[in-house]
Write a protein that holds these residues in place. Structure first.
Motif, PDB file in Angstrom:
ATOM      1  N   PHE A  49      48.804  97.634  34.768  1.00  0.00           N
ATOM      2  CA  PHE A  49      49.562  98.852  35.535  1.00  0.00           C
ATOM      3  C   PHE A  49      50.828  98.174  35.834  1.00  0.00           C
ATOM      4  CE2 PHE A  49      50.565 100.251  39.760  1.00  0.00           C
ATOM      5  CZ  PHE A  49      50.502 101.624  39.815  1.00  0.00           C
ATOM      6  N   LYS A  50      51.224  97.036  36.264  1.00  0.00           N
ATOM      7  CA  LYS A  50      52.682  96.458  36.413  1.00  0.00           C
ATOM      8  C   LYS A  50      53.379  96.591  35.104  1.00  0.00           C
ATOM      9  CE  LYS A  50      51.840  93.404  40.375  1.00  0.00           C
ATOM     10  NZ  LYS A  50      52.164  91.973  40.826  1.00  0.00           N
ATOM     11  N   SER A  51      52.801  96.628  34.041  1.00  0.00           N
ATOM     12  CA  SER A  51      53.661  96.354  32.810  1.00  0.00           C
ATOM     13  C   SER A  51      54.304  97.769  32.612  1.00  0.00           C
ATOM     14  CB  SER A  51      52.760  95.982  31.469  1.00  0.00           C
ATOM     15  OG  SER A  51      51.898  96.711  31.147  1.00  0.00           O
ATOM     16  N   VAL A  52      53.559  98.876  33.082  1.00  0.00           N
ATOM     17  CA  VAL A  52      53.929 100.241  32.806  1.00  0.00           C
ATOM     18  C   VAL A  52      54.794 100.587  33.871  1.00  0.00           C
ATOM     19  CG1 VAL A  52      53.271 102.543  32.673  1.00  0.00           C
ATOM     20  CG2 VAL A  52      52.057 100.805  31.438  1.00  0.00           C
ATOM     21  N   ILE A  53      54.729 100.210  34.907  1.00  0.00           N
ATOM     22  CA  ILE A  53      55.656 100.579  36.122  1.00  0.00           C
ATOM     23  C   ILE A  53      56.902 100.003  35.902  1.00  0.00           C
ATOM     24  CG2 ILE A  53      55.770 100.482  38.644  1.00  0.00           C
ATOM     25  CD1 ILE A  53      53.668 102.561  37.686  1.00  0.00           C
ATOM     26  N   LYS A  54      57.050  98.790  35.493  1.00  0.00           N
ATOM     27  CA  LYS A  54      58.221  98.228  35.356  1.00  0.00           C
ATOM     28  C   LYS A  54      59.399  98.847  34.390  1.00  0.00           C
ATOM     29  CE  LYS A  54      57.168  94.555  31.964  1.00  0.00           C
ATOM     30  NZ  LYS A  54      57.314  93.004  31.743  1.00  0.00           N
ATOM     31  N   ALA A  55      58.575  99.557  33.644  1.00  0.00           N
ATOM     32  CA  ALA A  55      59.464 100.309  32.609  1.00  0.00           C
ATOM     33  C   ALA A  55      60.128 101.584  33.318  1.00  0.00           C
ATOM     34  CB  ALA A  55      58.651 101.000  31.366  1.00  0.00           C
ATOM     35  N   TYR A  56      59.812 101.954  34.573  1.00  0.00           N
ATOM     36  CA  TYR A  56      60.417 103.043  35.238  1.00  0.00           C
ATOM     37  C   TYR A  56      61.169 102.499  36.331  1.00  0.00           C
ATOM     38  CZ  TYR A  56      57.246 105.679  32.360  1.00  0.00           C
ATOM     39  OH  TYR A  56      56.342 106.360  31.388  1.00  0.00           O
ATOM     40  N   PRO A  57      62.594 102.642  36.406  1.00  0.00           N
ATOM     41  CA  PRO A  57      63.472 101.999  37.487  1.00  0.00           C
ATOM     42  C   PRO A  57      63.377 102.625  38.895  1.00  0.00           C
ATOM     43  CG  PRO A  57      64.764 102.309  35.481  1.00  0.00           C
ATOM     44  CD  PRO A  57      63.537 102.941  35.139  1.00  0.00           C
ATOM     45  N   GLY A  58      62.670 104.182  38.693  1.00  0.00           N
ATOM     46  CA  GLY A  58      62.549 104.712  40.093  1.00  0.00           C
ATOM     47  C   GLY A  58      61.315 104.496  40.774  1.00  0.00           C
ATOM     48  N   LEU A  59      60.364 103.675  40.076  1.00  0.00           N
ATOM     49  CA  LEU A  59      58.970 103.378  40.512  1.00  0.00           C
ATOM     50  C   LEU A  59      59.298 101.932  41.230  1.00  0.00           C
ATOM     51  CD1 LEU A  59      56.729 105.082  38.176  1.00  0.00           C
ATOM     52  CD2 LEU A  59      57.193 105.916  40.519  1.00  0.00           C
ATOM     53  N   THR A  66      42.867  95.496  30.657  1.00  0.00           N
ATOM     54  CA  THR A  66      44.405  95.581  30.360  1.00  0.00           C
ATOM     55  C   THR A  66      44.948  97.131  30.235  1.00  0.00           C
ATOM     56  OG1 THR A  66      44.955  93.161  29.805  1.00  0.00           O
ATOM     57  CG2 THR A  66      46.707  94.746  29.481  1.00  0.00           C
ATOM     58  N   TYR A  67      44.301  97.652  29.221  1.00  0.00           N
ATOM     59  CA  TYR A  67      44.545  98.975  28.856  1.00  0.00           C
ATOM     60  C   TYR A  67      44.370  99.954  29.926  1.00  0.00           C
ATOM     61  CZ  TYR A  67      44.074 103.355  26.608  1.00  0.00           C
ATOM     62  OH  TYR A  67      44.292 104.824  26.182  1.00  0.00           O
ATOM     63  N   ALA A  68      43.152  99.780  30.700  1.00  0.00           N
ATOM     64  CA  ALA A  68      43.020 100.713  31.566  1.00  0.00           C
ATOM     65  C   ALA A  68      44.091 100.747  32.745  1.00  0.00           C
ATOM     66  CB  ALA A  68      41.642 100.183  32.475  1.00  0.00           C
ATOM     67  N   GLY A  69      44.336  99.433  33.281  1.00  0.00           N
ATOM     68  CA  GLY A  69      45.588  99.344  34.184  1.00  0.00           C
ATOM     69  C   GLY A  69      46.695  99.927  33.589  1.00  0.00           C
ATOM     70  N   GLN A  70      47.137  99.941  32.253  1.00  0.00           N
ATOM     71  CA  GLN A  70      48.147 100.831  31.573  1.00  0.00           C
ATOM     72  C   GLN A  70      47.904 101.924  31.754  1.00  0.00           C
ATOM     73  OE1 GLN A  70      48.110  98.805  28.004  1.00  0.00           O
ATOM     74  NE2 GLN A  70      49.398  97.241  28.007  1.00  0.00           N
ATOM     75  N   GLU A  71      46.871 102.602  31.485  1.00  0.00           N
ATOM     76  CA  GLU A  71      46.524 104.100  31.706  1.00  0.00           C
ATOM     77  C   GLU A  71      46.592 104.681  33.010  1.00  0.00           C
ATOM     78  OE1 GLU A  71      45.284 107.733  30.012  1.00  0.00           O
ATOM     79  OE2 GLU A  71      46.114 105.819  29.152  1.00  0.00           O
ATOM     80  N   MET A  72      46.413 103.770  33.985  1.00  0.00           N
ATOM     81  CA  MET A  72      46.481 103.969  35.386  1.00  0.00           C
ATOM     82  C   MET A  72      47.945 104.463  35.567  1.00  0.00           C
ATOM     83  SD  MET A  72      45.094 104.552  38.259  1.00  0.00           S
ATOM     84  CE  MET A  72      43.808 103.518  39.014  1.00  0.00           C
ATOM     85  N   GLY A  73      48.980 103.341  35.105  1.00  0.00           N
ATOM     86  CA  GLY A  73      50.303 103.369  35.127  1.00  0.00           C
ATOM     87  C   GLY A  73      50.959 104.785  34.535  1.00  0.00           C
ATOM     88  N   ARG A  74      50.363 105.065  33.376  1.00  0.00           N
ATOM     89  CA  ARG A  74      50.980 106.316  32.746  1.00  0.00           C
ATOM     90  C   ARG A  74      50.600 107.551  33.296  1.00  0.00           C
ATOM     91  NH1 ARG A  74      49.971 102.800  28.150  1.00  0.00           N
ATOM     92  NH2 ARG A  74      47.689 103.482  28.033  1.00  0.00           N
TER      93      ARG A  74
END
Length: 326
Positions: A194-204, A154-162
């Motif tokens: 990954f999705k949990s990070v991306i959804k925080a950015y409306p432009g993505l 889960t953390y690795a996916g978040q890191e990809m999003g960042r």
């Protein structure tokens, strides 16, 4: 005379077909027998603890690296490692190999969690028989495994999003995603992170998510299809080791220099693509450390020490800045 010749030819063809079917039947029987009968022990040192390492795919570079780390630890702790796995990714064969290891009364088993009820039941069976099981790469939560050693997916996916967001306040763009398998728990967890990070950015936004079946060829095909169907894609992210190379090949054909690619793991071709600026960056796991730490935990367990249920191995990020000329 002509009829006799045709008759002889027909009989010959039937004999050839029968012979072919007979040979295929024999080969299939031998293959099944190899999966379900106990492990051969003619060259096994029975004075050492016998540890089975069941991989997701026998000759996958990631799993060969896990094997190398486990072999290093096996030498240090005076254990005997038996490495096995299906030739191609096949969860059914993985479970047959687990059954085989249990039937062979191995002292311990290291395997990738499959994420099925049958897998959990087999791990419970091993536990009942006093055979400790450690999961690596992918956990089997809710099972009676002794411990999990591997990436916090889960953390690795978040890191990809960042990484993809690049530290910007308002990044924008459309993303195409590849995962190795819809069924693999580690891939699902990376995607969720990954999705949990991306959804925080409306432009993505994510245009499409497809499976590569952990195949470079299929990764390239799926990425190419995504680019054709979604020409607005500006980013691509891949969560299994062969996805990055496949995406780079597709981008080179369909949209050269128009897509930023984020990959997983550090295969030689991936590193070359980063050096050549075809891939932006890659998240790197430590498979050798997974194998070594799993064996170390078993050594602790057999010496009566308490074992930590989750032991996460580190990840790192490789970008063009870390690359030097070959």
């Amino acid at each position: 005379m002509a009829n006799r010749r045709r008759w002889n030819i027909g009989v010959l063809l039937l004999l050839i077909i029968f012979g072919y079917v007979l040979v295929q039947f024999y080969l299939s029987t031998e293959r099944i027998r190899g999966l379900v009968t106990p492990l051969e022990a003619s060259e096994v040192d029975h004075t050492k603890l016998q540890i089975a390492l069941i991989s997701q795919e026998l000759d996958n570079p990631f799993w060969r690296s896990v094997e190398q780390g486990a072999l290093e630890a096996a030498t240090k702790f005076e254990m005997e490692l038996q490495y096995m796995g299906p030739f191609r990714i096949n969860a059914v064969e993985q479970m047959k190999l687990l059954e085989k290891a249990i039937a062979s009364k191995m002292d311990a088993i290291i395997l990738q969690g499959i994420g099925s009820e049958q897998d959990k039941l087999l791990i419970e069976k091993a536990n009942t028989l006093g055979i400790p099981v450690i999961t690596v790469d992918t956990d089997e939560p809710g099972s009676k495994r002794l411990a999990y050693v591997g990436t916090n997916n889960t953390y690795a996916g978040q890191e990809m999003g960042r990484l993809l967001a690049g530290g910007q306040d308002n990044p924008s763009g459309v993303i195409g995603v590849l995962i190795g398998s819809q069924e693999a728990a580690n891939q699902r967890l990376r995607l969720e992170g990954f999705k949990s990070v991306i959804k925080a950015y409306p432009g993505l936004s994510i245009a499409d998510v497809r499976s590569s079946n952990i195949s470079r060829l299929q990764a390239a095909q799926q990425a190419e299809q995504m680019l054709k169907e979604h020409p607005e894609i500006t980013y691509m992210a891949g969560f299994s080791s062969l996805d990055g190379i496949g995406m780079a090949e597709a981008v080179a054909r369909i949209k050269p220099a128009g897509v930023e690619i984020y990959a997983f793991d550090d295969l030689e071709d991936t590193l070359t693509a980063i050096h050549n600026k075809q891939i932006k960056s890659s998240i790197v796991q430590q498979p050798s450390q997974m194998g070594y730490e799993a064996m170390s935990l078993l050594n602790d367990y057999f010496h009566g020490h308490t074992v930590t249920p989750e032991q996460y191995t580190p990840i790192s990020v490789i970008t063009g800045k870390e690359m030097t000329a070959p």
